[in-house]
Design a protein around this motif. Sequence first.
Motif, PDB file in Angstrom:
ATOM      1  N   GLU A  34       0.850  -1.177   0.000  1.00  0.00           N
ATOM      2  CA  GLU A  34       0.000   0.000   0.000  1.00  0.00           C
ATOM      3  C   GLU A  34       0.891   1.234   0.000  1.00  0.00           C
ATOM      4  N   PHE A  35       0.543   2.204  -0.834  1.00  0.00           N
ATOM      5  CA  PHE A  35       1.286   3.441  -0.976  1.00  0.00           C
ATOM      6  C   PHE A  35       0.357   4.589  -0.606  1.00  0.00           C
ATOM      7  N   THR A  36       0.811   5.457   0.294  1.00  0.00           N
ATOM      8  CA  THR A  36      -0.021   6.576   0.719  1.00  0.00           C
ATOM      9  C   THR A  36       0.589   7.875   0.231  1.00  0.00           C
ATOM     10  N   GLY A  37      -0.187   8.567  -0.581  1.00  0.00           N
ATOM     11  CA  GLY A  37       0.227   9.874  -1.077  1.00  0.00           C
ATOM     12  C   GLY A  37      -0.452  10.953  -0.265  1.00  0.00           C
ATOM     13  N   THR A  38       0.235  12.080  -0.152  1.00  0.00           N
ATOM     14  CA  THR A  38      -0.324  13.181   0.626  1.00  0.00           C
ATOM     15  C   THR A  38      -0.307  14.462  -0.196  1.00  0.00           C
ATOM     16  N   SER A  39      -1.212  15.336   0.180  1.00  0.00           N
ATOM     17  CA  SER A  39      -1.260  16.652  -0.453  1.00  0.00           C
ATOM     18  C   SER A  39      -0.434  17.621   0.376  1.00  0.00           C
ATOM     19  N   GLN A  40      -0.408  18.824  -0.083  1.00  0.00           N
ATOM     20  CA  GLN A  40       0.255  19.889   0.654  1.00  0.00           C
ATOM     21  C   GLN A  40      -0.325  19.952   2.066  1.00  0.00           C
ATOM     22  N   SER A  41       0.515  20.085   3.049  1.00  0.00           N
ATOM     23  CA  SER A  41       0.122  20.175   4.466  1.00  0.00           C
ATOM     24  C   SER A  41      -0.589  18.926   4.972  1.00  0.00           C
ATOM     25  N   ASP A  42      -0.494  17.822   4.250  1.00  0.00           N
ATOM     26  CA  ASP A  42      -1.108  16.550   4.661  1.00  0.00           C
ATOM     27  C   ASP A  42      -2.610  16.668   4.930  1.00  0.00           C
ATOM     28  N   LEU A  43      -3.278  17.565   4.245  1.00  0.00           N
ATOM     29  CA  LEU A  43      -4.711  17.729   4.454  1.00  0.00           C
ATOM     30  C   LEU A  43      -5.509  16.593   3.837  1.00  0.00           C
ATOM     31  N   VAL A  44      -4.950  15.980   2.794  1.00  0.00           N
ATOM     32  CA  VAL A  44      -5.605  14.854   2.134  1.00  0.00           C
ATOM     33  C   VAL A  44      -4.588  13.737   1.974  1.00  0.00           C
ATOM     34  N   GLN A  45      -5.029  12.506   2.285  1.00  0.00           N
ATOM     35  CA  GLN A  45      -4.203  11.319   2.078  1.00  0.00           C
ATOM     36  C   GLN A  45      -4.971  10.341   1.201  1.00  0.00           C
ATOM     37  N   VAL A  46      -4.277   9.790   0.215  1.00  0.00           N
ATOM     38  CA  VAL A  46      -4.880   8.792  -0.666  1.00  0.00           C
ATOM     39  C   VAL A  46      -3.986   7.563  -0.619  1.00  0.00           C
ATOM     40  N   THR A  47      -4.593   6.415  -0.366  1.00  0.00           N
ATOM     41  CA  THR A  47      -3.851   5.161  -0.327  1.00  0.00           C
ATOM     42  C   THR A  47      -4.249   4.317  -1.526  1.00  0.00           C
ATOM     43  N   VAL A  48      -3.224   3.829  -2.244  1.00  0.00           N
ATOM     44  CA  VAL A  48      -3.434   2.958  -3.399  1.00  0.00           C
ATOM     45  C   VAL A  48      -2.600   1.703  -3.205  1.00  0.00           C
ATOM     46  N   ASN A  49      -2.930   0.659  -3.970  1.00  0.00           N
ATOM     47  CA  ASN A  49      -2.086  -0.528  -3.955  1.00  0.00           C
ATOM     48  C   ASN A  49      -1.211  -0.532  -5.203  1.00  0.00           C
ATOM     49  N   GLY A  50      -0.371  -1.541  -5.310  1.00  0.00           N
ATOM     50  CA  GLY A  50       0.554  -1.622  -6.425  1.00  0.00           C
ATOM     51  C   GLY A  50      -0.108  -1.853  -7.767  1.00  0.00           C
ATOM     52  N   GLN A  51      -1.398  -2.089  -7.771  1.00  0.00           N
ATOM     53  CA  GLN A  51      -2.137  -2.260  -9.015  1.00  0.00           C
ATOM     54  C   GLN A  51      -2.853  -0.969  -9.392  1.00  0.00           C
ATOM     55  N   ASN A  52      -2.460   0.124  -8.733  1.00  0.00           N
ATOM     56  CA  ASN A  52      -3.034   1.452  -8.980  1.00  0.00           C
ATOM     57  C   ASN A  52      -4.523   1.538  -8.662  1.00  0.00           C
ATOM     58  N   GLU A  53      -4.977   0.766  -7.699  1.00  0.00           N
ATOM     59  CA  GLU A  53      -6.364   0.842  -7.249  1.00  0.00           C
ATOM     60  C   GLU A  53      -6.406   1.725  -6.005  1.00  0.00           C
ATOM     61  N   VAL A  54      -7.303   2.706  -5.991  1.00  0.00           N
ATOM     62  CA  VAL A  54      -7.446   3.570  -4.823  1.00  0.00           C
ATOM     63  C   VAL A  54      -8.155   2.779  -3.733  1.00  0.00           C
ATOM     64  N   LEU A  55      -7.507   2.697  -2.561  1.00  0.00           N
ATOM     65  CA  LEU A  55      -8.065   1.938  -1.447  1.00  0.00           C
ATOM     66  C   LEU A  55      -8.792   2.826  -0.446  1.00  0.00           C
ATOM     67  N   SER A  56      -8.268   4.040  -0.243  1.00  0.00           N
ATOM     68  CA  SER A  56      -8.926   4.942   0.695  1.00  0.00           C
ATOM     69  C   SER A  56      -8.535   6.387   0.424  1.00  0.00           C
ATOM     70  N   VAL A  57      -9.422   7.272   0.846  1.00  0.00           N
ATOM     71  CA  VAL A  57      -9.185   8.711   0.780  1.00  0.00           C
ATOM     72  C   VAL A  57      -9.544   9.271   2.151  1.00  0.00           C
ATOM     73  N   LYS A  58      -8.594   9.996   2.751  1.00  0.00           N
ATOM     74  CA  LYS A  58      -8.838  10.617   4.057  1.00  0.00           C
ATOM     75  C   LYS A  58      -8.660  12.120   3.907  1.00  0.00           C
ATOM     76  N   ILE A  59      -9.657  12.846   4.392  1.00  0.00           N
ATOM     77  CA  ILE A  59      -9.649  14.299   4.273  1.00  0.00           C
ATOM     78  C   ILE A  59      -9.808  14.892   5.669  1.00  0.00           C
ATOM     79  N   LYS A  60      -8.862  15.739   6.045  1.00  0.00           N
ATOM     80  CA  LYS A  60      -8.953  16.417   7.336  1.00  0.00           C
ATOM     81  C   LYS A  60     -10.031  17.496   7.247  1.00  0.00           C
ATOM     82  N   PRO A  61     -10.774  17.694   8.324  1.00  0.00           N
ATOM     83  CA  PRO A  61     -11.872  18.666   8.302  1.00  0.00           C
ATOM     84  C   PRO A  61     -11.445  20.065   7.857  1.00  0.00           C
ATOM     85  N   GLU A  62     -10.241  20.475   8.224  1.00  0.00           N
ATOM     86  CA  GLU A  62      -9.803  21.825   7.854  1.00  0.00           C
ATOM     87  C   GLU A  62      -9.573  21.984   6.343  1.00  0.00           C
ATOM     88  N   ALA A  63      -9.589  20.884   5.620  1.00  0.00           N
ATOM     89  CA  ALA A  63      -9.434  20.942   4.162  1.00  0.00           C
ATOM     90  C   ALA A  63     -10.752  21.275   3.465  1.00  0.00           C
TER      91      ALA A  63
END
Length: 102
Positions: A29-58
Amino acid sequence: MRGMQGMMQKMQKMQKELEKAQQEINETEFTGTSQSDLVQVTVNGQNEVLSVKIKPEAVDVDDIELLEDLVLMATNDALQQVKTTTEEKIGRYTKGLKIPGL
């Protein structure tokens, strides 16, 4: 004949190692983050999005475009991690070869 047999054994070993490396990447699993870690997206090695986490302040209802940009940024970061890891792990087996999908 021995040389050919030895080469075939090396190729079979390399193929098994390549398959193992590809499976490891697919299961990672690979987790990418946006500027200031306001959004995190986790994908697997097959390029499938597994989860999206958004901080309330975003979340700003007056600026949905910013949130869209943050999700896009985090997704691209995660996908780049998959690509880099694949090139690192698989590249040693495919040096100079142009194999579609790898």
